[in-house]
Structures are given as C-alpha cells and as structure tokens.
Design an enzyme around this catalytic site. Structure first.
Site, short mmCIF file in Angstrom:
data_model
loop_
_atom_site.label_atom_id
_atom_site.label_comp_id
_atom_site.label_asym_id
_atom_site.label_seq_id
_atom_site.Cartn_x
_atom_site.Cartn_y
_atom_site.Cartn_z
N HIS A 89 43.14 38.06 28.31
CA HIS A 89 44.45 37.77 28.89
C HIS A 89 45.56 38.03 27.86
CE1 HIS A 89 42.86 36.21 32.57
NE2 HIS A 89 42.38 35.09 32.07
N MET A 219 31.92 36.14 47.20
CA MET A 219 31.99 35.67 45.81
C MET A 219 32.04 34.16 45.75
SD MET A 219 34.30 38.43 43.70
CE MET A 219 34.13 37.54 42.15
P1 A3P Z 1 43.98 31.81 44.33
O1 A3P Z 1 44.06 30.62 43.41
O2 A3P Z 1 45.31 32.21 44.87
O3 A3P Z 1 42.97 31.62 45.40
P2 A3P Z 1 41.46 35.12 38.01
O4 A3P Z 1 40.13 35.68 38.36
O5 A3P Z 1 42.31 36.08 37.24
O6 A3P Z 1 41.33 33.79 37.37
O7 A3P Z 1 42.26 34.93 39.39
C1 A3P Z 1 41.88 33.94 40.31
C2 A3P Z 1 42.52 34.21 41.65
O8 A3P Z 1 41.90 35.35 42.25
C3 A3P Z 1 42.34 33.06 42.61
O9 A3P Z 1 43.49 33.06 43.46
C4 A3P Z 1 41.08 33.49 43.34
O10 A3P Z 1 40.87 32.86 44.57
C5 A3P Z 1 41.35 34.97 43.51
N1 A3P Z 1 40.12 35.74 43.78
C6 A3P Z 1 38.96 35.70 43.11
N2 A3P Z 1 38.06 36.52 43.68
C7 A3P Z 1 38.66 37.08 44.74
C8 A3P Z 1 38.25 38.02 45.74
N3 A3P Z 1 37.02 38.51 45.75
N4 A3P Z 1 39.15 38.37 46.68
C9 A3P Z 1 40.40 37.87 46.68
N5 A3P Z 1 40.86 36.99 45.77
C10 A3P Z 1 40.00 36.59 44.80
#
Ligand code: A3P
Length: 286
Positions: A89, A219
């Site tokens: 990050h 997922m």
């Molecule tokens: P939300 O909190 O809005 O649901 P990171 O992986 O960078 O930590 O980001 C997390 C965000 O990506 C979360 O958002 C999560 O739900 C979303 N996310 C993870 N996997 C996903 C997928 N396969 N499709 C859509 N969104 C996804």
C-alpha cells in the site's frame, strides 16, 4: 495517536510495519520479473490478488506485503524461487529505489499493477475496516472517520496524495492501472488486461473461469477455508480475511455521506484532482 500506529515520514503506519523496516526499504532487491500489486487500502487488492493467483500455469507466488513485519522481511523475500507478486500500500514516493530503477531486460520487465477505487466508496470501506480491525484504532462514528479521511490522518495517509503520486507514472510502460469500478462492470475484460500485461496466454474460457472464481460471493464464501494463513496476507493491516469481504459494491457511499459531507468532499476532490486524468473516470460514480 494510538499505540497500534506510528508515524513515518509524516505518514501514519500500523506498528506491524516496523520503523526499522520502513527505514530500510531502499535495501530491498527487486528482480526483473517481479510484479507489484499496489493500492491505497480498500481499493480491491484482495480481489486482484485472487485473480492473479487463479491464472493457470502462471508460475507466480504471492508474497506478504513488502512493508509488513520487521527487517527480516528482505531475507524472507529472497527465498521465493518463482516470479514474485508483492503486494503493497506504499505511495510512489516511499517505494524502494531499486524498484523504480529496475530496467527492462528483453522480454522480462518488472511490472506494477496499481488498483484505484472511487474515493467515497474507499472511505466507507476504510471506515468499516477501522471499526472491525483490532490492528487499527477504534473509531466511534462515520463523522469522526470522514474528517480523518479528508485530512489524510489515516493509515497510509491521504487518498489524494497516494493516487496522485501514482498517477504521475501512469504512462510508464511497466505500470498497469486497474479500476475497481471497471473491474465490477466488466471483469473478463479487465482480467484479460492483467494476463496480457503479465505476458501470460489465457483462453477465453479460462478467463471466464477466473471471473467466476473471483466473484465477490465466491470469494466471501471461501474466506473461512483460507482464513488467517499468515503466508497469505495481502494487506499489511491484517491477515484475517473475514474483515475484507463486506459489501463489494459500487456506490455504497450514498448510504453514509450527508449532503454536506458530499459537498465538502466534492470541493476538495475538485481542487486536488483538477489535473488528474484518473479522476475523470470517477465522474460516473460519485
Ligand atoms: P467494501 O468494504 O466496500 O465491501 P482491499 O482488498 O483493498 O482491502 O479492498 C477491500 C474492498 O474490496 C471491500 O470493499 C471488499 O468487499 C471489496 N472486494 C473484495 N473482493 C471483492 C470482489 N471479488 N468483488 C468485489 N469487491 C470485492
């Protein structure tokens, strides 16, 4: 500031990223074939990581984030034999020197995939992460978090600074920008972009298979199985995957922002992002 956080070069980090490690980032040795998976937190990093892991015969190994842990991290990263996919990050300015300087050799070229998400949804997602993640300070209300987010007083600093630091390099031929919203709209098209960027041949049916396996529902349902494997940590703020899959939607911000917050946010957005090409893309979503 809470005991789980510390500041490094003016930016807030989790104490899971030791000061010693952050100070030594420039001693990291990049390889010509490394792939970096870069994002501001909550932009969809776990999603893209899963896409990459599901590419058949890719001979890639996902490593833990470069900024997670202590100084032994660099020795550990040397032990990977296959092509490494290294999540981080970090903003562009904090990225190890060696990564920025690595030149391409013939077909091989260090690649960087930068994932970007519209900042309002990112803020809402981050708010929940702060609330649910024991490695982050507790936060009482959305109002409180909104102010911290605007000021950049959150882990990894200001969303604006982060995105702008990467935007400057968006035309470099070894950088691929993937947006959360485009990925939602057309997963297969964007998965194809990723496989092409990585120089991997994948059939259309394989692409569809990857899209299916990396859908939000799929997922989320699989987190229990994969949970808490420290070798499968993608975000330096937690290895608990239960904290990651919340809603997975575009536009959830509307349920949190008051009209005043939207106005204040839009003003800052217009000011900070006035020269940004990437920002134009968010027009449809905010
Ligand atoms: P939300 O909190 O809005 O649901 P990171 O992986 O960078 O930590 O980001 C997390 C965000 O990506 C979360 O958002 C999560 O739900 C979303 N996310 C993870 N996997 C996903 C997928 N396969 N499709 C859509 N969104 C996804």
């Amino acid at each position: 500031q809470s005991s789980v956080l510390h500041k490094f070069k003016g930016v807030i980090f989790s104490t899971m990223s030791s000061e010693e490690l952050l100070n030594s980032l420039d001693s990291f040795e990049a390889r010509e074939d490394d792939v970096f998976l870069v994002s501001y937190p909550k932009s969809g990093t776990h999603w893209i990581a899963k896409v990459i892991e599901n590419i058949p015969n890719a001979r890639l190994t996902l490593t833990p984030p470069i900024e997670l842990g202590d100084i032994s991290k660099f020795e550990e990263l040397k032990t990977y034999c296959e092509r490494r996919v290294i999540p981080t990050h970090l903003s562009y300015s904090m990225l190890p020197m060696n990564i920025k300087q690595k030149q391409c050799k013939e077909m091989l070229c260090l690649g960087i995939i930068y994932i970007v998400r519209n900042p309002k949804d990112t803020a809402v997602s981050f708010f929940h992460y702060y609330r649910d993640n024991p490695n982050l300070p507790s936060i009482e209300t959305w109002h409180e978090f909104f102010d911290l987010f605007l000021k950049g007083d959150v882990v990894y600093g200001s969303w604006f600074d982060h995105v702008l630091s990467w935007e400057e390099h968006k035309n470099a031929k070894n950088i691929l920008i993937i947006s959360y919203e485009e990925m939602k709209k057309d997963p297969s098209k964007n998965i194809k972009k990723i496989t092409t960027f990585l120089g991997l041949n994948v059939t259309d049916s394989e692409i569809n298979q990857i899209a299916w396996k990396t859908s939000f529902t799929e997922m989320k349902n699989n987190t229990a199985k994969e949970n808490c494997d420290p070798n499968h940590t993608i975000c330096a703020l937690t290895s608990n995957r239960n904290l990651v899959f919340r809603k997975g939607a575009v536009g959830d911000w509307i349920n949190y922002f008051t009209s005043k917050q939207k106005r204040v946010f839009d003003e800052l957005f217009t000011e900070k992002m006035k020269h940004s090409e990437l920002a134009k893309h968010f027009g449809d979503y905010s």
